[in-house]
Design a protein around this motif. Sequence first.
Motif, PDB file in Angstrom:
ATOM      1  N   ALA A 256       0.839  -1.201   0.000  1.00  0.00           N
ATOM      2  CA  ALA A 256       0.000   0.000   0.000  1.00  0.00           C
ATOM      3  C   ALA A 256       0.875   1.253   0.000  1.00  0.00           C
ATOM      4  CB  ALA A 256      -0.928   0.000   1.214  1.00  0.00           C
ATOM      5  N   SER A 257       1.984   1.201   0.736  1.00  0.00           N
ATOM      6  CA  SER A 257       2.913   2.324   0.769  1.00  0.00           C
ATOM      7  C   SER A 257       3.559   2.545  -0.601  1.00  0.00           C
ATOM      8  CB  SER A 257       4.003   2.066   1.820  1.00  0.00           C
ATOM      9  OG  SER A 257       5.023   3.033   1.748  1.00  0.00           O
ATOM     10  N   VAL A 258       3.954   1.462  -1.261  1.00  0.00           N
ATOM     11  CA  VAL A 258       4.572   1.569  -2.586  1.00  0.00           C
ATOM     12  C   VAL A 258       3.606   2.193  -3.581  1.00  0.00           C
ATOM     13  CG1 VAL A 258       5.367   0.187  -4.550  1.00  0.00           C
ATOM     14  CG2 VAL A 258       6.244  -0.285  -2.259  1.00  0.00           C
ATOM     15  N   LYS A 259       2.340   1.820  -3.516  1.00  0.00           N
ATOM     16  CA  LYS A 259       1.354   2.394  -4.436  1.00  0.00           C
ATOM     17  C   LYS A 259       1.186   3.893  -4.205  1.00  0.00           C
ATOM     18  CE  LYS A 259      -2.488   0.339  -5.249  1.00  0.00           C
ATOM     19  NZ  LYS A 259      -3.792  -0.305  -5.019  1.00  0.00           N
ATOM     20  N   ARG A 260       1.241   4.334  -2.968  1.00  0.00           N
ATOM     21  CA  ARG A 260       1.098   5.760  -2.697  1.00  0.00           C
ATOM     22  C   ARG A 260       2.350   6.539  -3.137  1.00  0.00           C
ATOM     23  NH1 ARG A 260      -1.126   7.173   3.147  1.00  0.00           N
ATOM     24  NH2 ARG A 260      -1.140   9.235   2.119  1.00  0.00           N
TER      25      ARG A 260
ATOM     26  N   ALA B 217      -0.868   2.062 -10.104  1.00  0.00           N
ATOM     27  CA  ALA B 217      -2.277   1.803  -9.766  1.00  0.00           C
ATOM     28  C   ALA B 217      -3.218   2.235 -10.882  1.00  0.00           C
ATOM     29  CB  ALA B 217      -2.650   2.516  -8.474  1.00  0.00           C
ATOM     30  N   ALA B 218      -2.663   2.732 -11.991  1.00  0.00           N
ATOM     31  CA  ALA B 218      -3.496   3.199 -13.099  1.00  0.00           C
ATOM     32  C   ALA B 218      -4.127   2.016 -13.833  1.00  0.00           C
ATOM     33  CB  ALA B 218      -2.661   4.032 -14.068  1.00  0.00           C
TER      34      ALA B 218
ATOM     35  N   HIS C  62      -6.070   2.632  -1.519  1.00  0.00           N
ATOM     36  CA  HIS C  62      -6.630   1.384  -0.975  1.00  0.00           C
ATOM     37  C   HIS C  62      -6.142   0.195  -1.799  1.00  0.00           C
ATOM     38  CE1 HIS C  62      -9.419   4.493   0.471  1.00  0.00           C
ATOM     39  NE2 HIS C  62      -9.700   3.670   1.473  1.00  0.00           N
ATOM     40  N   LEU C  63      -5.980  -0.933  -1.129  1.00  0.00           N
ATOM     41  CA  LEU C  63      -5.599  -2.164  -1.822  1.00  0.00           C
ATOM     42  C   LEU C  63      -6.824  -2.795  -2.468  1.00  0.00           C
ATOM     43  CD1 LEU C  63      -3.093  -3.857   0.660  1.00  0.00           C
ATOM     44  CD2 LEU C  63      -2.562  -2.672  -1.466  1.00  0.00           C
ATOM     45  N   ARG C  64      -6.663  -3.219  -3.706  1.00  0.00           N
ATOM     46  CA  ARG C  64      -7.711  -3.948  -4.405  1.00  0.00           C
ATOM     47  C   ARG C  64      -7.548  -5.450  -4.167  1.00  0.00           C
ATOM     48  NH1 ARG C  64      -6.176  -0.977  -9.932  1.00  0.00           N
ATOM     49  NH2 ARG C  64      -4.155  -1.440  -8.964  1.00  0.00           N
ATOM     50  N   PRO C  65      -8.580  -6.246  -4.423  1.00  0.00           N
ATOM     51  CA  PRO C  65      -8.525  -7.673  -4.084  1.00  0.00           C
ATOM     52  C   PRO C  65      -7.321  -8.413  -4.656  1.00  0.00           C
ATOM     53  CG  PRO C  65     -10.765  -7.051  -4.644  1.00  0.00           C
ATOM     54  CD  PRO C  65      -9.920  -5.852  -4.919  1.00  0.00           C
ATOM     55  N   ASP C  66      -6.879  -8.083  -5.885  1.00  0.00           N
ATOM     56  CA  ASP C  66      -5.794  -8.831  -6.511  1.00  0.00           C
ATOM     57  C   ASP C  66      -4.444  -8.133  -6.415  1.00  0.00           C
ATOM     58  OD1 ASP C  66      -7.421 -10.946  -7.313  1.00  0.00           O
ATOM     59  OD2 ASP C  66      -8.036  -9.907  -9.142  1.00  0.00           O
ATOM     60  N   ASP C  67      -4.367  -7.071  -5.636  1.00  0.00           N
ATOM     61  CA  ASP C  67      -3.082  -6.370  -5.513  1.00  0.00           C
ATOM     62  C   ASP C  67      -2.020  -7.266  -4.864  1.00  0.00           C
ATOM     63  OD1 ASP C  67      -3.550  -3.961  -6.722  1.00  0.00           O
ATOM     64  OD2 ASP C  67      -4.246  -2.957  -4.921  1.00  0.00           O
ATOM     65  N   VAL C  68      -2.400  -7.970  -3.810  1.00  0.00           N
ATOM     66  CA  VAL C  68      -1.458  -8.812  -3.063  1.00  0.00           C
ATOM     67  C   VAL C  68      -2.055 -10.211  -2.935  1.00  0.00           C
ATOM     68  CG1 VAL C  68      -0.122  -9.079  -0.948  1.00  0.00           C
ATOM     69  CG2 VAL C  68      -0.717  -6.786  -1.751  1.00  0.00           C
ATOM     70  N   THR C  69      -1.258 -11.215  -3.254  1.00  0.00           N
ATOM     71  CA  THR C  69      -1.717 -12.607  -3.162  1.00  0.00           C
ATOM     72  C   THR C  69      -0.677 -13.423  -2.392  1.00  0.00           C
ATOM     73  OG1 THR C  69      -2.788 -12.404  -5.325  1.00  0.00           O
ATOM     74  CG2 THR C  69      -2.470 -14.634  -4.468  1.00  0.00           C
ATOM     75  N   PHE C  70      -1.141 -14.234  -1.460  1.00  0.00           N
ATOM     76  CA  PHE C  70      -0.256 -15.082  -0.658  1.00  0.00           C
ATOM     77  C   PHE C  70      -0.422 -16.540  -1.089  1.00  0.00           C
ATOM     78  CE2 PHE C  70      -0.993 -11.306   1.818  1.00  0.00           C
ATOM     79  CZ  PHE C  70       0.228 -11.040   2.416  1.00  0.00           C
TER      80      PHE C  70
ATOM     81  N   LEU D  49      -2.381  -3.235 -13.530  1.00  0.00           N
ATOM     82  CA  LEU D  49      -1.113  -3.147 -14.257  1.00  0.00           C
ATOM     83  C   LEU D  49       0.092  -3.565 -13.417  1.00  0.00           C
ATOM     84  CD1 LEU D  49      -1.657   0.193 -16.215  1.00  0.00           C
ATOM     85  CD2 LEU D  49      -2.127  -2.145 -16.951  1.00  0.00           C
ATOM     86  N   ALA D  50      -0.121  -3.855 -12.142  1.00  0.00           N
ATOM     87  CA  ALA D  50       0.965  -4.342 -11.286  1.00  0.00           C
ATOM     88  C   ALA D  50       0.366  -5.086 -10.105  1.00  0.00           C
ATOM     89  CB  ALA D  50       1.845  -3.190 -10.808  1.00  0.00           C
ATOM     90  N   ARG D  51       1.035  -6.149  -9.687  1.00  0.00           N
ATOM     91  CA  ARG D  51       0.585  -6.913  -8.527  1.00  0.00           C
ATOM     92  C   ARG D  51       1.777  -7.631  -7.915  1.00  0.00           C
ATOM     93  NH1 ARG D  51      -3.461 -11.502 -10.613  1.00  0.00           N
ATOM     94  NH2 ARG D  51      -3.635 -11.788  -8.347  1.00  0.00           N
ATOM     95  N   ILE D  52       1.604  -8.152  -6.704  1.00  0.00           N
ATOM     96  CA  ILE D  52       2.689  -8.833  -6.014  1.00  0.00           C
ATOM     97  C   ILE D  52       2.191 -10.146  -5.422  1.00  0.00           C
ATOM     98  CG2 ILE D  52       2.255  -7.532  -3.883  1.00  0.00           C
ATOM     99  CD1 ILE D  52       5.280  -7.672  -3.341  1.00  0.00           C
ATOM    100  N   TYR D  53       3.035 -11.167  -5.504  1.00  0.00           N
ATOM    101  CA  TYR D  53       2.781 -12.463  -4.866  1.00  0.00           C
ATOM    102  C   TYR D  53       3.816 -12.666  -3.766  1.00  0.00           C
ATOM    103  CZ  TYR D  53      -0.437 -13.962  -8.555  1.00  0.00           C
ATOM    104  OH  TYR D  53      -1.507 -14.075  -9.410  1.00  0.00           O
ATOM    105  N   VAL D  54       3.373 -13.229  -2.650  1.00  0.00           N
ATOM    106  CA  VAL D  54       4.269 -13.613  -1.565  1.00  0.00           C
ATOM    107  C   VAL D  54       4.186 -15.129  -1.428  1.00  0.00           C
ATOM    108  CG1 VAL D  54       4.830 -13.368   0.867  1.00  0.00           C
ATOM    109  CG2 VAL D  54       3.935 -11.405  -0.406  1.00  0.00           C
ATOM    110  N   LEU D  55       5.309 -15.793  -1.631  1.00  0.00           N
ATOM    111  CA  LEU D  55       5.373 -17.252  -1.580  1.00  0.00           C
ATOM    112  C   LEU D  55       6.128 -17.663  -0.321  1.00  0.00           C
ATOM    113  CD1 LEU D  55       6.468 -17.890  -5.295  1.00  0.00           C
ATOM    114  CD2 LEU D  55       4.154 -17.513  -4.409  1.00  0.00           C
ATOM    115  N   ARG D  56       5.441 -18.334   0.590  1.00  0.00           N
ATOM    116  CA  ARG D  56       6.072 -18.772   1.840  1.00  0.00           C
ATOM    117  C   ARG D  56       6.460 -20.230   1.740  1.00  0.00           C
ATOM    118  NH1 ARG D  56       1.055 -16.127   5.071  1.00  0.00           N
ATOM    119  NH2 ARG D  56       1.882 -14.029   5.428  1.00  0.00           N
TER     120      ARG D  56
END
Length: 583
Positions: free
Chosen positions: A67-71, A77-78, A98-106, A134-141
């Motif tokens: 969320a900080s990176v988007k701001r 976020a366009a 605000h974060l959208r549903p697909d912005d971050v995925t774990f 146009l941009a999203r992030i995945y976190v793989l644990r």
Amino acid sequence: MISPWTSLDSTLSRRVFFRPLGITESIFYWDSLFNSTSDIVIHAHLRSIQTDDLDIHSQPNVMRSWASVKRRFPFIAAEVQEYESGLRFILREEAVTHLRPDDVTFKEIESLHHAECFINDIMDGPRLLSSQLLARIYVLRQTDGNDCFHIVIIAAHCVTDVSSTSTVFRAFLDTLSSRVEPPYIPLGERLHIYQPLENFLNYGNLPLVKQRWRKALGHAIFTVWMTKFKVSRAVTLPGNFTESMFDTPAKSRNYISVFSRRVSSVILSNCRRHNITMNTACYALSQVALARVLCRRYIKGQISEEEWDYRKRQPMHFSGGLNLRPYLDVDWFQMGGTGDVGINISFFWYTLPFMPLGEMSKGDVSKLEIVDGAPDFQTLMSFDRFLLRCAYVKTQAQKMFKHLRFVNICTAGHRRFTSKKDVALKWLEMKDSVLPEDGHESERPVQSLDPILTQFGSALGNIEAVVPLDYPLPRDQGLSPLCSMPHPYRAGYPAWSPPADAIEDAKTPRLHIEYERGYVHARPGELHLAASLVNQHLQYFTCYDQHVFSEETVQEWMGELKGATLSYLGQSHSDKSPLQSKL
């Protein structure tokens, strides 16, 4: 000049802005619709340094950091919308704050191998981005009990390039590992930075007539420069060349070859000793590596006499991405434009003579010493000839970069790619239909092809200069948001006075990059080679279309490339009087 951002809705906290896409942005937007072509992927294998630091990849911390990176970089976020008048960027303030549903995925994975499989799934599967994302992030644990985890950032090339993706990646890691949040630049101010490349062309206060004259001059010179690519065909690796290969999305694959730290140091020392760079050396090295691959096939009888006679007479054409940021608006560049989000690239074009064959060109193989199925490197091209080819690339580069109309010449070539829209729309109409399986379409001989590139790509330099290995970044690191001195690669942070506890906290590293790799989804028929220095290891990275080039052929070529590098730059050579170039 492209129109600036315009407000559609000025309601506080719900503002909406739009502007048309520039030519370069439009090229890469249509590319991306062609099944993810040119989408950028960064995969980082991370390790938490402090054993009691269990919350560093927790869901709340990751969500806070993205969320900080988007701001800080609201352009990611366009969204893109298509209108009869053309393409538009739409930027909604709510999507920035605000974060959208697909912005971050774990996701959970069992091992490092499964992380690499996930990258292949991104390349092979349906596109994970869209015109609205146009941009999203995945976190793989990893679930195998260690303290490592992975992040995968995917970004559309129409809003990012290599420089800006590195900035987003670095800012995310620094925020993830930091306990302080620097202030943000207001959205209205940030929007003015996100202009299309064409608006940054340094025309100053030139009258419109003179601006048009410069553009016309650039187009005329570019047309002359490109003539040599039309009169000669060029050659590349053996592959499955078909009528439809440029109309079929690539099956993007990657291969990496890494040198040890000791050998990397020797190679770079020899480059300095002979006044060459890895960028100029790469083209001559890959050329002699290709020659070994082709010689081996010719000796085995896998290449016909007709094809051999054709290949050995053709020049080799190279192209790659070119960072235009240093040549655009000076004030913008020095205040963070070097690394801020946006696409500010063009393409270079180099040519080398026909492939080096030495005595092999005479056709009497029986008199040659064969090593592993082909003449050795020094038989094909002596060290002096290697230096001459490096010098020839350097001469072409200097001629291009020192030209007064350099930027106009480069950007004039962007209009050549407007056909990408037709290709993308045609594929979108047909993508659900049954396509022919690999190998079911008749193969075309290489001599019947339209002019093609030998390869695409360039050297990327020392990655740690823009993406350090440990986070948070201490105050004495110029890229750190805590640093009071301006840095051309640091963007998205205003001038501020960090509190003492933030400065003290940043002295203790919490996060370490075990390795980081960048990927670009290959274009149809593409063979892409890049060289970079990562953690003092020189590495070659290739991205290619497996529909055209087989994995075995690419690995053979990369093996020869590594051997050529060791042969010419991995050892000392006696100092002889340099040959005079006849090129």
